[in-house]
Scaffold this active site. Structure first.
Site, short mmCIF file in Angstrom:
data_model
loop_
_atom_site.label_atom_id
_atom_site.label_comp_id
_atom_site.label_asym_id
_atom_site.label_seq_id
_atom_site.Cartn_x
_atom_site.Cartn_y
_atom_site.Cartn_z
N GLU A 62 0.84 -1.20 0.00
CA GLU A 62 0.00 0.00 0.00
C GLU A 62 0.88 1.25 0.00
OE1 GLU A 62 -2.55 1.46 -0.66
OE2 GLU A 62 -3.95 1.77 0.98
N ASP A 63 0.34 2.35 -0.51
CA ASP A 63 1.13 3.59 -0.53
C ASP A 63 1.25 4.21 0.86
OD1 ASP A 63 -1.57 4.38 -0.48
OD2 ASP A 63 -1.39 5.77 -2.16
N ASP A 74 -3.46 5.79 6.50
CA ASP A 74 -3.92 7.05 7.08
C ASP A 74 -4.89 6.72 8.23
OD1 ASP A 74 -4.08 9.94 6.95
OD2 ASP A 74 -6.02 9.72 5.98
N PHE A 104 0.04 16.39 3.96
CA PHE A 104 -0.43 15.75 2.75
C PHE A 104 0.73 15.62 1.77
CE2 PHE A 104 -2.85 14.64 -0.95
CZ PHE A 104 -3.82 13.81 -0.40
N ARG A 127 1.30 11.80 -9.32
CA ARG A 127 1.77 10.43 -9.04
C ARG A 127 3.13 10.16 -9.67
NH1 ARG A 127 -2.46 7.55 -6.72
NH2 ARG A 127 -4.55 7.91 -7.55
P1 IMP Z 1 -7.09 5.03 4.92
O1 IMP Z 1 -5.91 4.50 5.69
O2 IMP Z 1 -8.18 4.05 4.73
O3 IMP Z 1 -7.56 6.34 5.48
O4 IMP Z 1 -6.69 5.36 3.44
C1 IMP Z 1 -5.43 5.57 3.02
C2 IMP Z 1 -5.54 6.12 1.61
O5 IMP Z 1 -5.76 7.55 1.68
C3 IMP Z 1 -4.24 5.96 0.88
O6 IMP Z 1 -4.19 4.76 0.15
C4 IMP Z 1 -4.22 7.17 -0.02
O7 IMP Z 1 -4.92 6.89 -1.22
C5 IMP Z 1 -4.99 8.23 0.73
N1 IMP Z 1 -4.09 9.17 1.43
C6 IMP Z 1 -3.99 9.37 2.76
N2 IMP Z 1 -3.08 10.31 3.05
C7 IMP Z 1 -2.55 10.71 1.87
C8 IMP Z 1 -1.53 11.66 1.51
O8 IMP Z 1 -0.89 12.33 2.33
N3 IMP Z 1 -1.28 11.77 0.18
C9 IMP Z 1 -1.95 11.06 -0.77
N4 IMP Z 1 -2.89 10.15 -0.48
C10 IMP Z 1 -3.20 9.98 0.84
MG MG Z 2 -4.68 4.32 -1.81
#
Ligand code: IMP
Ligand code: MG
Length: 169
Positions: A93-94, A97, A146, A159
């Site tokens: 995963e990237d 959050d 962010f 990206r």
């Molecule tokens: P969560 O953990 O379910 O809230 O989702 C995480 C997703 O939110 C990641 O896969 C990203 O797509 C997006 N995301 C959260 N923070 C960032 C950021 O700082 N930059 C870009 N995408 C983010």
């Molecule tokens: Mg994502």
């Protein structure tokens, strides 16, 4: 835009993670799963740093709800095309959050009968977590900023930036 981690620092970190993961998964022939779209760049570098037999697969999920909704529904928008029963899965995963996406995805793949499910995230923002999700492997912990580049987007853009940058600075 301010560079948080440049391409050379990232390359070094990803090589190290890849060799650590290769040791863990050496005899397991894992299915390494790219969470589209954000993880695509990290994934491409990471799998090439894992010099062991492995398979790749892709999945896409979108998460709904905001911080005021504790359940936060997660929807699979593109499912895997491999049978994960009995397989060792490494989800790439990237960024983690709120933790909603990975909490839901790991639960779903475990329910499908995977032998093991682990998560490798390029970035982790622990201060934003709304649940108890913890990634097994993390490239870097970042503060509540962010970030874009190295696969991460803002409204679909940036990206392709080779460095990880902080937006608006
Ligand atoms: P969560 O953990 O379910 O809230 O989702 C995480 C997703 O939110 C990641 O896969 C990203 O797509 C997006 N995301 C959260 N923070 C960032 C950021 O700082 N930059 C870009 N995408 C983010
Ligand atoms: Mg994502």
């Amino acid at each position: 835009m301010k560079v948080l981690f440049d391409r050379n620092i990232i390359a070094e970190r990803v090589r190290k993670l890849g060799s650590e993961l290769a040791d863990v998964y050496r005899d397991k022939k894992p299915v390494v799963i790219c969470v589209l779209n954000g993880a695509a760049v990290f994934f491409a570098d990471l799998i090439r740093a894992m010099e062991i037999p492995l398979e790749v697969a892709t999945i896409a999920a979108s998460s709904y709800g905001d911080d005021t909704v504790s359940s936060g529904e997660v929807k699979i928008t593109k499912d895997l095309d491999v049978d994960v029963k009995g397989r060792h899965l490494l989800i790439v995963e990237d960024i983690i959050d709120s933790g909603r996406t990975m909490k839901a995805l790991t639960a779903l793949l475990s329910e499908r009968g995977a032998a093991s499910v682990a998560v490798c995230a390029f970035l982790d923002k622990p201060s934003r977590r709304v649940n108890d999700f913890k990634a097994d492997y993390v490239g870097y912990q970042v503060p509540d900023l962010f970030v874009v580049g190295y696969g991460l987007d803002c409204a679909g853009m940036y990206r392709n930036l080779p460095d990880l940058c902080v937006i608006g600075s």
